[in-house]
Design a protein around this motif. Structure first.
Motif, PDB file in Angstrom:
ATOM      1  N   HIS A  82       0.861  -1.170   0.000  1.00 17.21           N
ATOM      2  CA  HIS A  82       0.000   0.000   0.000  1.00 17.21           C
ATOM      3  C   HIS A  82       0.905   1.230   0.000  1.00 17.21           C
ATOM      4  O   HIS A  82       1.986   1.213   0.590  1.00 17.21           O
ATOM      5  N   ILE A  83       0.446   2.276  -0.649  1.00 17.92           N
ATOM      6  CA  ILE A  83       1.241   3.491  -0.805  1.00 17.92           C
ATOM      7  C   ILE A  83       0.661   4.579   0.100  1.00 17.92           C
ATOM      8  O   ILE A  83      -0.543   4.829   0.064  1.00 17.92           O
ATOM      9  N   PRO A  84       1.498   5.220   0.916  1.00 18.28           N
ATOM     10  CA  PRO A  84       0.999   6.296   1.768  1.00 18.28           C
ATOM     11  C   PRO A  84       0.309   7.371   0.935  1.00 18.28           C
ATOM     12  O   PRO A  84       0.749   7.648  -0.172  1.00 18.28           O
ATOM     13  N   PRO A  85      -0.767   7.925   1.461  1.00 19.07           N
ATOM     14  CA  PRO A  85      -1.279   7.806   2.821  1.00 19.07           C
ATOM     15  C   PRO A  85      -2.255   6.648   3.011  1.00 19.07           C
ATOM     16  O   PRO A  85      -2.905   6.557   4.043  1.00 19.07           O
ATOM     17  N   PHE A  86      -2.352   5.744   2.046  1.00 21.97           N
ATOM     18  CA  PHE A  86      -3.320   4.644   2.089  1.00 21.97           C
ATOM     19  C   PHE A  86      -2.710   3.387   2.716  1.00 21.97           C
ATOM     20  O   PHE A  86      -2.676   2.326   2.095  1.00 21.97           O
ATOM     21  N   TYR A  87      -2.222   3.498   3.922  1.00 21.69           N
ATOM     22  CA  TYR A  87      -1.664   2.363   4.655  1.00 21.69           C
ATOM     23  C   TYR A  87      -1.919   2.567   6.134  1.00 21.69           C
ATOM     24  O   TYR A  87      -2.228   3.662   6.571  1.00 21.69           O
ATOM     25  N   ALA A 113      -3.220  -1.369 -10.912  1.00 25.23           N
ATOM     26  CA  ALA A 113      -3.394  -0.539 -12.100  1.00 25.23           C
ATOM     27  C   ALA A 113      -2.157  -0.669 -12.975  1.00 25.23           C
ATOM     28  O   ALA A 113      -1.049  -0.338 -12.542  1.00 25.23           O
ATOM     29  N   THR A 114      -2.356  -1.198 -14.156  1.00 24.86           N
ATOM     30  CA  THR A 114      -1.227  -1.326 -15.079  1.00 24.86           C
ATOM     31  C   THR A 114      -0.903   0.043 -15.659  1.00 24.86           C
ATOM     32  O   THR A 114      -1.762   0.915 -15.769  1.00 24.86           O
ATOM     33  N   GLY A 115       0.341   0.212 -16.030  1.00 30.20           N
ATOM     34  CA  GLY A 115       0.789   1.484 -16.566  1.00 30.20           C
ATOM     35  C   GLY A 115       0.512   1.632 -18.048  1.00 30.20           C
ATOM     36  O   GLY A 115       0.291   0.660 -18.762  1.00 30.20           O
ATOM     37  N   ARG A 116       0.545   2.863 -18.489  1.00 31.88           N
ATOM     38  CA  ARG A 116       0.396   3.204 -19.905  1.00 31.88           C
ATOM     39  C   ARG A 116       1.405   4.291 -20.247  1.00 31.88           C
ATOM     40  O   ARG A 116       1.918   4.960 -19.368  1.00 31.88           O
ATOM     41  N   SER A 124      -3.079   4.257  -8.563  1.00 25.26           N
ATOM     42  CA  SER A 124      -3.563   3.262  -7.604  1.00 25.26           C
ATOM     43  C   SER A 124      -2.864   3.455  -6.271  1.00 25.26           C
ATOM     44  O   SER A 124      -1.725   3.899  -6.219  1.00 25.26           O
ATOM     45  N   TRP A 125      -3.541   3.064  -5.200  1.00 22.92           N
ATOM     46  CA  TRP A 125      -2.942   3.130  -3.858  1.00 22.92           C
ATOM     47  C   TRP A 125      -2.283   1.810  -3.471  1.00 22.92           C
ATOM     48  O   TRP A 125      -1.875   1.630  -2.339  1.00 22.92           O
ATOM     49  N   VAL A 142       8.199   4.907  -6.145  1.00 20.85           N
ATOM     50  CA  VAL A 142       6.835   4.400  -6.126  1.00 20.85           C
ATOM     51  C   VAL A 142       5.916   5.475  -5.550  1.00 20.85           C
ATOM     52  O   VAL A 142       6.221   6.051  -4.510  1.00 20.85           O
ATOM     53  N   GLY A 143       4.805   5.718  -6.232  1.00 18.72           N
ATOM     54  CA  GLY A 143       3.838   6.689  -5.770  1.00 18.72           C
ATOM     55  C   GLY A 143       2.426   6.291  -6.191  1.00 18.72           C
ATOM     56  O   GLY A 143       2.238   5.287  -6.893  1.00 18.72           O
ATOM     57  N   ILE A 144       1.460   7.047  -5.783  1.00 18.06           N
ATOM     58  CA  ILE A 144       0.057   6.764  -6.097  1.00 18.06           C
ATOM     59  C   ILE A 144      -0.221   7.017  -7.578  1.00 18.06           C
ATOM     60  O   ILE A 144      -0.903   6.247  -8.232  1.00 18.06           O
ATOM     61  N   PHE A 145       0.341   8.085  -8.121  1.00 22.15           N
ATOM     62  CA  PHE A 145       0.114   8.414  -9.525  1.00 22.15           C
ATOM     63  C   PHE A 145       0.958   7.499 -10.419  1.00 22.15           C
ATOM     64  O   PHE A 145       1.810   6.771  -9.945  1.00 22.15           O
ATOM     65  N   SER A 146       0.729   7.562 -11.695  1.00 21.37           N
ATOM     66  CA  SER A 146       1.473   6.733 -12.642  1.00 21.37           C
ATOM     67  C   SER A 146       2.967   6.933 -12.460  1.00 21.37           C
ATOM     68  O   SER A 146       3.445   8.056 -12.303  1.00 21.37           O
ATOM     69  N   CYS A 147       3.669   5.831 -12.465  1.00 16.33           N
ATOM     70  CA  CYS A 147       5.132   5.903 -12.344  1.00 16.33           C
ATOM     71  C   CYS A 147       5.747   4.721 -13.069  1.00 16.33           C
ATOM     72  O   CYS A 147       5.105   3.791 -13.449  1.00 16.33           O
TER      73      CYS A 147
END
Length: 147
Positions: A82-87, A113-116, A124-125, A142-147
């Motif tokens: 899980h990625i902060p703040p969703f942990y 969530a797969t990347g594009r 994704s969190w 690693v982050g919530i937004f696309s990376c």
């Protein structure tokens, strides 16, 4: 909380070495639900950098070995963070799950969530271990937004 993992503190430890501890999740979302943590405190997956990719690879290998012992087919496995703040716990921990999930609602906590457009992961969190490894090996974070 995870800095004091021991049977005396109510944890069911299933595997341990000098670097990592694996224990059963106290509120399992899946048929098999374990946590792998490094014994050395690391806040979370967002703190990791390229030099930590080998640690995440090792955690993933341990998780797959334990799921092998539990006869969980590769298609029914989910490993990730899980990625902060969703942990809920401020100590790096990898969820190791042998599916199915116990309910549809529990599965919502672990969206992949797969990347594009050149990204490994989408918005994704939750980040699968393989996504985290790829991101870190390529020098990303690693982050919530696309990376």
């Amino acid at each position: 909380m995870f800095c004091n993992v021991s049977p005396e503190n109510g944890f069911i430890i299933v595997w341990e070495d000098e670097t990592f501890i694996v224990f059963r999740d106290y509120k399992p979302a899946a048929m098999h639900h374990l946590q792998i943590i490094p014994k050395q405190h690391i806040d979370n997956v967002k703190c990791l950098s390229q030099t930590d990719a080998s640690m995440v690879i090792r955690m993933s290998e341990i998780g797959h070995r334990i799921l092998d012992e539990l006869d969980v087919p590769p298609t029914l496995r989910r490993l990730g963070f899980h990625i902060p703040p969703f942990y809920s716990v401020n100590h790096l921990h990898m969820h190791v799950q042998g599916l199915p999930y116990r309910s549809f609602f529990k599965s919502l906590k672990y969206p992949v969530a797969t990347g594009r457009n050149g990204h490994t992961k989408g918005f994704s969190w939750f980040c699968e271990a393989s996504q985290a490894i790829n991101i870190l090996e390529n020098g990303g974070r690693v982050g919530i937004f696309s990376c």
